[in-house]
Design an enzyme around this catalytic site. Structure first.
Site, PDB file in Angstrom:
ATOM      1  N   GLU A  45      11.679  -6.325  -8.622  1.00  0.00           N
ATOM      2  CA  GLU A  45      10.702  -5.169  -9.213  1.00  0.00           C
ATOM      3  C   GLU A  45      11.690  -4.251 -10.073  1.00  0.00           C
ATOM      4  OE1 GLU A  45       7.326  -4.230  -6.879  1.00  0.00           O
ATOM      5  OE2 GLU A  45       8.424  -3.094  -5.787  1.00  0.00           O
TER       6      GLU A  45
ATOM      7  N   TRP B 224       0.483  -1.319   0.208  1.00  0.00           N
ATOM      8  CA  TRP B 224      -0.055   0.173   0.001  1.00  0.00           C
ATOM      9  C   TRP B 224       0.839   1.449   0.140  1.00  0.00           C
ATOM     10  CZ3 TRP B 224      -4.786  -0.668   3.677  1.00  0.00           C
ATOM     11  CH2 TRP B 224      -5.672  -1.974   3.341  1.00  0.00           C
ATOM     12  N   LYS B 225       1.979   0.905   0.609  1.00  0.00           N
ATOM     13  CA  LYS B 225       2.861   2.119   0.481  1.00  0.00           C
ATOM     14  C   LYS B 225       2.333   3.387   1.352  1.00  0.00           C
ATOM     15  CE  LYS B 225       4.803   1.301  -4.265  1.00  0.00           C
ATOM     16  NZ  LYS B 225       5.853   1.389  -5.272  1.00  0.00           N
TER      17      LYS B 225
ATOM     18  N   GLY C  82       5.515   2.644 -10.728  1.00  0.00           N
ATOM     19  CA  GLY C  82       4.828   3.377 -10.762  1.00  0.00           C
ATOM     20  C   GLY C  82       4.700   3.838 -11.942  1.00  0.00           C
TER      21      GLY C  82
ATOM     22  N   SER D  92       3.721  -1.769 -11.945  1.00  0.00           N
ATOM     23  CA  SER D  92       2.842  -1.852 -12.700  1.00  0.00           C
ATOM     24  C   SER D  92       1.879  -3.342 -12.859  1.00  0.00           C
ATOM     25  CB  SER D  92       3.764  -1.226 -14.443  1.00  0.00           C
ATOM     26  OG  SER D  92       3.825  -0.413 -13.903  1.00  0.00           O
TER      27      SER D  92
ATOM     28  N   HIS E  85      12.632  -2.563  -0.227  1.00  0.00           N
ATOM     29  CA  HIS E  85      12.039  -1.810  -0.780  1.00  0.00           C
ATOM     30  C   HIS E  85      12.875  -0.395  -1.967  1.00  0.00           C
ATOM     31  CE1 HIS E  85       8.849  -0.402  -4.072  1.00  0.00           C
ATOM     32  NE2 HIS E  85       8.044  -0.561  -3.493  1.00  0.00           N
TER      33      HIS E  85
ATOM     34  N   GLY F  64       1.536  -3.078  -5.989  1.00  0.00           N
ATOM     35  CA  GLY F  64       1.220  -0.772  -5.963  1.00  0.00           C
ATOM     36  C   GLY F  64       0.411  -0.515  -5.993  1.00  0.00           C
TER      37      GLY F  64
HETATM   38  P1  13P Z   1       2.659  -0.427  -8.918  1.00  0.00           P
HETATM   39  O1  13P Z   1       2.032  -1.775  -8.425  1.00  0.00           O
HETATM   40  O2  13P Z   1       2.218   0.415  -8.321  1.00  0.00           O
HETATM   41  O3  13P Z   1       3.672  -0.304 -10.120  1.00  0.00           O
HETATM   42  O4  13P Z   1       4.234  -0.389  -7.387  1.00  0.00           O
HETATM   43  C1  13P Z   1       4.930  -1.726  -7.666  1.00  0.00           C
HETATM   44  C2  13P Z   1       5.404  -1.559  -6.708  1.00  0.00           C
HETATM   45  O5  13P Z   1       6.644  -1.148  -6.236  1.00  0.00           O
HETATM   46  C3  13P Z   1       5.147  -2.847  -5.457  1.00  0.00           C
HETATM   47  O6  13P Z   1       6.467  -2.826  -4.600  1.00  0.00           O
END
Ligand code: 13P
Length: 254
Positions: free
Chosen positions: A167, A11-12, A173, A213, A97, A234
């Site tokens: 990642e 969820w950041k 993002g 993504s 991360h 994310g």
């Molecule tokens: P997104 O799925 O928003 O690209 O983020 C990926 C992420 O950093 C998951 O830890």
């Protein structure tokens, strides 16, 4: 035997209110009845964690953290230790991360955190990934170094609690993920690094996830084509229906 797929929602620093976080968590839990095989984990901000995690453990949804401290205990303002996390029922934590590495977290920090998490029986989701691809395969050396350093001192008996989340920074993002072909190539490389460290049998048991993504539309293709064990998500973990749709796509992979 094929491993169960796993989807982890990172969820950041979202959502902005506890009310939204509660709706998201409860919405996912309710709709999890339609998810049969896939392991699902959500990692909310620390501040929300205890209030969101249900007291009874029968829920199919696991709750994890986005980070833990690199020190075991003591005077470290603002930090949360692995021991505190274990005592509060944390079963998973993301470590290393790229957004934390961008704030200054080093491979050595990641290694310390991994060892502390594993000592407490917490599953360590170790994030690795290159910032750029170069024609001399420097990005592979980069990923290898991240993995080898993160796992320094991790024994074969503890490796069962490790997951690797690949990642690539360019896909986080972003508008699009990298291709499933590229994911497959990196997955093979990561498995080779793990084989060299732990032997084939153990290495092939370590789940390798992809993140960047991922969404319900591309989830199946990324996982099947990349032959990975699941996804670290994310943005699409912040909407109940999108997250559930990803879980159902994973369920549909036999
Ligand atoms: P997104 O799925 O928003 O690209 O983020 C990926 C992420 O950093 C998951 O830890």
């Amino acid at each position: 035997m094929k491993k169960k797929k796993i989807v982890i929602g990172n969820w950041k620093m979202n959502p902005e209110t506890f009310k939204e976080a509660k709706e998201l968590s409860e919405g996912i839990r309710k709709k999890m009845v339609g998810v049969k095989k896939t392991t699902a984990v959500v990692c909310p901000p620390h501040l929300y964690f205890m209030s969101l995690k249900p007291k009874n453990a029968s829920t199919k949804l696991f709750y994890g953290l986005q980070n833990i401290a690199r020190e075991a205990a003591g005077s470290f303002t603002g930090e949360l230790s692995a021991t505190m996390a274990r005592n509060c029922g944390v079963t998973y934590t993301i470590i290393g991360h790229s957004e934390r590495r961008a704030l200054g977290e080093t491979d050595d920090d990641v290694n310390k955190k991994v060892l502390l998490a594993l000592k407490e029986g917490i599953k360590a989701v170790i994030c690795v990934g290159e910032s750029k691809v170069d024609e001399h395969a420097g990005h592979l050396t980069f990923i290898k170094n991240q993995i080898v350093t993160a796992l320094k001192g991790v024994t074969t008996s503890d490796i069962g609690n490790v997951l690797i989340a690949y990642e690539p920074l360019s896909a986080i993002g972003a508008k699009n993920p990298i291709t499933s072909y590229e994911i497959h190539q990196r997955n093979i490389f990561i498995k080779k690094v793990l084989c060299d460290l732990y032997g084939k049998a153990k290495a092939f048991d370590i789940p390798v996830l992809y993140g960047g993504s991922a969404n319900a539309m591309n989830a199946k293709e990324l996982v099947e084509g990349g032959e990975v064990d699941g996804l670290l998500v994310g943005r699409d973990s912040l909407k109940v229906d999108n997250f559930i749709a990803i879980l159902k796509e994973m369920d549909s992979i036999s």
